[in-house]
Design a protein around this motif. Structure first.
Motif, short mmCIF file in Angstrom:
data_model
loop_
_atom_site.label_atom_id
_atom_site.label_comp_id
_atom_site.label_asym_id
_atom_site.label_seq_id
_atom_site.Cartn_x
_atom_site.Cartn_y
_atom_site.Cartn_z
N GLN A 209 -58.23 -18.94 33.16
CA GLN A 209 -57.89 -17.64 33.73
C GLN A 209 -56.73 -17.00 32.96
OE1 GLN A 209 -60.05 -16.51 36.13
NE2 GLN A 209 -60.95 -18.46 35.49
N PRO A 210 -56.65 -15.67 32.95
CA PRO A 210 -55.53 -15.01 32.27
C PRO A 210 -54.19 -15.43 32.88
CG PRO A 210 -57.28 -13.44 32.82
CD PRO A 210 -57.62 -14.72 33.52
N VAL A 211 -53.19 -15.62 32.03
CA VAL A 211 -51.85 -16.02 32.49
C VAL A 211 -51.10 -14.77 32.96
CG1 VAL A 211 -49.68 -17.13 31.89
CG2 VAL A 211 -51.84 -17.94 30.88
N PRO A 212 -50.63 -14.76 34.22
CA PRO A 212 -49.89 -13.59 34.70
C PRO A 212 -48.56 -13.45 33.97
CG PRO A 212 -50.60 -15.01 36.52
CD PRO A 212 -50.79 -15.78 35.26
N PRO A 213 -47.99 -12.26 33.95
CA PRO A 213 -46.66 -12.09 33.35
C PRO A 213 -45.60 -12.74 34.22
CG PRO A 213 -47.38 -10.06 34.38
CD PRO A 213 -48.55 -11.00 34.43
N PRO A 214 -44.44 -13.06 33.68
CA PRO A 214 -43.37 -13.66 34.49
C PRO A 214 -42.95 -12.72 35.62
CG PRO A 214 -42.90 -13.90 32.14
CD PRO A 214 -44.07 -12.97 32.25
N THR A 215 -42.67 -13.31 36.78
CA THR A 215 -42.15 -12.51 37.90
C THR A 215 -40.63 -12.44 37.86
OG1 THR A 215 -42.10 -14.47 39.33
CG2 THR A 215 -44.11 -13.14 39.35
N GLU A 216 -39.99 -13.30 37.04
CA GLU A 216 -38.53 -13.33 36.94
C GLU A 216 -38.05 -12.24 35.99
OE1 GLU A 216 -40.57 -16.73 38.07
OE2 GLU A 216 -40.47 -16.03 36.00
N ILE A 217 -36.83 -11.79 36.21
CA ILE A 217 -36.24 -10.74 35.36
C ILE A 217 -35.73 -11.37 34.07
CG2 ILE A 217 -34.42 -9.02 35.16
CD1 ILE A 217 -34.54 -8.69 38.18
N LEU A 218 -36.12 -10.83 32.93
CA LEU A 218 -35.64 -11.30 31.64
C LEU A 218 -34.22 -10.78 31.42
CD1 LEU A 218 -36.14 -12.72 28.93
CD2 LEU A 218 -37.14 -10.57 28.09
N MET A 219 -33.25 -11.69 31.49
CA MET A 219 -31.85 -11.28 31.34
C MET A 219 -31.44 -11.16 29.87
SD MET A 219 -29.86 -13.40 34.35
CE MET A 219 -28.41 -12.37 34.22
N HIS A 220 -32.00 -12.02 29.04
CA HIS A 220 -31.66 -11.98 27.61
C HIS A 220 -32.78 -12.57 26.79
CE1 HIS A 220 -29.29 -12.08 23.93
NE2 HIS A 220 -29.64 -13.35 23.78
N GLU A 221 -33.22 -11.85 25.78
CA GLU A 221 -34.21 -12.36 24.84
C GLU A 221 -33.53 -12.60 23.51
OE1 GLU A 221 -38.66 -11.34 23.05
OE2 GLU A 221 -37.61 -9.88 24.31
N ALA A 222 -33.48 -13.86 23.12
CA ALA A 222 -32.79 -14.23 21.88
C ALA A 222 -33.58 -13.75 20.67
CB ALA A 222 -32.61 -15.74 21.82
N PRO A 223 -32.91 -13.53 19.55
CA PRO A 223 -33.61 -13.20 18.31
C PRO A 223 -34.61 -14.30 17.96
CG PRO A 223 -31.26 -12.83 18.06
CD PRO A 223 -31.44 -13.53 19.36
N THR A 224 -35.70 -13.93 17.34
CA THR A 224 -36.73 -14.91 16.99
C THR A 224 -36.16 -15.96 16.04
OG1 THR A 224 -38.46 -13.24 17.21
CG2 THR A 224 -39.01 -15.24 16.00
N PRO A 225 -36.18 -17.23 16.44
CA PRO A 225 -35.63 -18.28 15.57
C PRO A 225 -36.60 -18.66 14.47
CG PRO A 225 -36.51 -19.25 17.56
CD PRO A 225 -36.70 -17.77 17.70
N PRO A 226 -36.14 -19.39 13.46
CA PRO A 226 -37.05 -19.81 12.38
C PRO A 226 -38.10 -20.81 12.85
CG PRO A 226 -34.85 -20.76 12.08
CD PRO A 226 -34.74 -19.77 13.18
N GLY A 227 -37.74 -21.66 13.82
CA GLY A 227 -38.69 -22.66 14.32
C GLY A 227 -39.67 -22.08 15.32
#
Length: 276
Positions: free
Chosen positions: A138-156
């Protein structure tokens, strides 16, 4: 002229005597522990080998007969099933007899994969497996939690995910996040935090390249609190907003699934961990 020699000093040094005795006791204890470990490991290997031999000798034709041997206190019982599916490694639909070896991690660590056993403690049912597969499709629902901080994309591309919604957790962040970064981990770190996380903790997580969601607790659906109302363990009596049908103890895995699905660059290995 002859030189006089002083007789050797035969007096015992009390400190040296106590130290030598302590070292001797430690060596004896180490020797005993080694012998005990090897004896138990050997017993486990023989038990596993007996099971493998029994299964091999009782599997004939198309493999419709399978046998699992269980050694009790005074007797050795053998259970067989010729009408149902064979009792293979997953033990689907089969209750394992008492005394069956279900887990031998020491064999895996020693590289003896042919003797390694890892069976479920409770039998799985085919209909349960089918339902799990259905849910996974089944399709994965989006998060219900509030995104407080999205870090820059790491190399790994790997991801470590956990829930740590404590009111204060600075020491925990230093042990968990700090040890990962200081030892060269360059992948994603995604965590759930208290919605009122202290500012100094936010600064630290931002600096360490952590993506974090705010967890807002909520009352659980009444039906799932059966027998859990008296516990003082927060993860077993509280739910999160948007996942009221799952106590935090289980809801954190659904959170992790949604967070990973929302992370487009999390394409490597993922590990969901306890954060304490």
């Amino acid at each position: 002229s002859s030189t006089s020699r002083k007789p050797p000093n035969l007096r015992w040094n009390p400190i040296k005597l106590v130290t030598s005795f302590a070292v001797l006791i430690s060596l004896v204890n180490l020797l005993y522990a080694t012998i005990l470990y090897r004896t138990r490991a050997s017993d486990g290997i023989h038990h596993v080998n007996r099971e493998h031999e029994t299964r091999s000798s009782n599997s004939r034709g198309n493999g419709s007969t399978a046998t699992i041997t269980s050694k009790n206190a005074n007797t050795q019982e053998t259970t067989s099933n010729t009408d149902e599916a064979p009792q293979h490694a997953k033990a689907i639909g089969v209750i394992l007899p008492d005394g069956t070896v279900t887990f031998t991690p020491e064999e895996f660590l020693a590289g003896r994969l042919e003797n390694y056993v890892n069976l479920p403690n409770h039998p799985a049912k085919p209909e349960t497996d089918d339902y799990v597969k259905y849910l996974m499709e089944q399709p994965v629902p989006p998060p219900t939690e509030i995104l407080m901080h999205e870090a820059p994309t790491p190399p790994g591309k790997n991801a470590i995910v956990g829930l740590a919604s404590y009111k204060e957790f600075m020491k925990g962040w230093r042990k968990l996040v700090g040890s990962l970064r200081m030892n060269g981990y360059d992948g994603h770190i995604i965590v759930g935090v208290n919605k009122d996380i202290p500012e100094n903790e936010r600064v630290y997580l931002d600096k360490m390249g952590v993506t974090y969601y705010a967890i807002e607790t909520s009352n659980c659906t009444e039906a799932i609190l059966d027998g859990a109302s008296s516990t003082s363990n927060g993860v077993r009596s509280v739910c999160s907003k948007g996942l009221e049908d799952l106590k935090l103890e289980w809801g954190r895995y659904e959170m992790a699934r949604r967070w990973l699905n929302a992370c487009e660059s999390c394409t490597g290995w993922s590990m969901v961990i306890d954060t304490r």
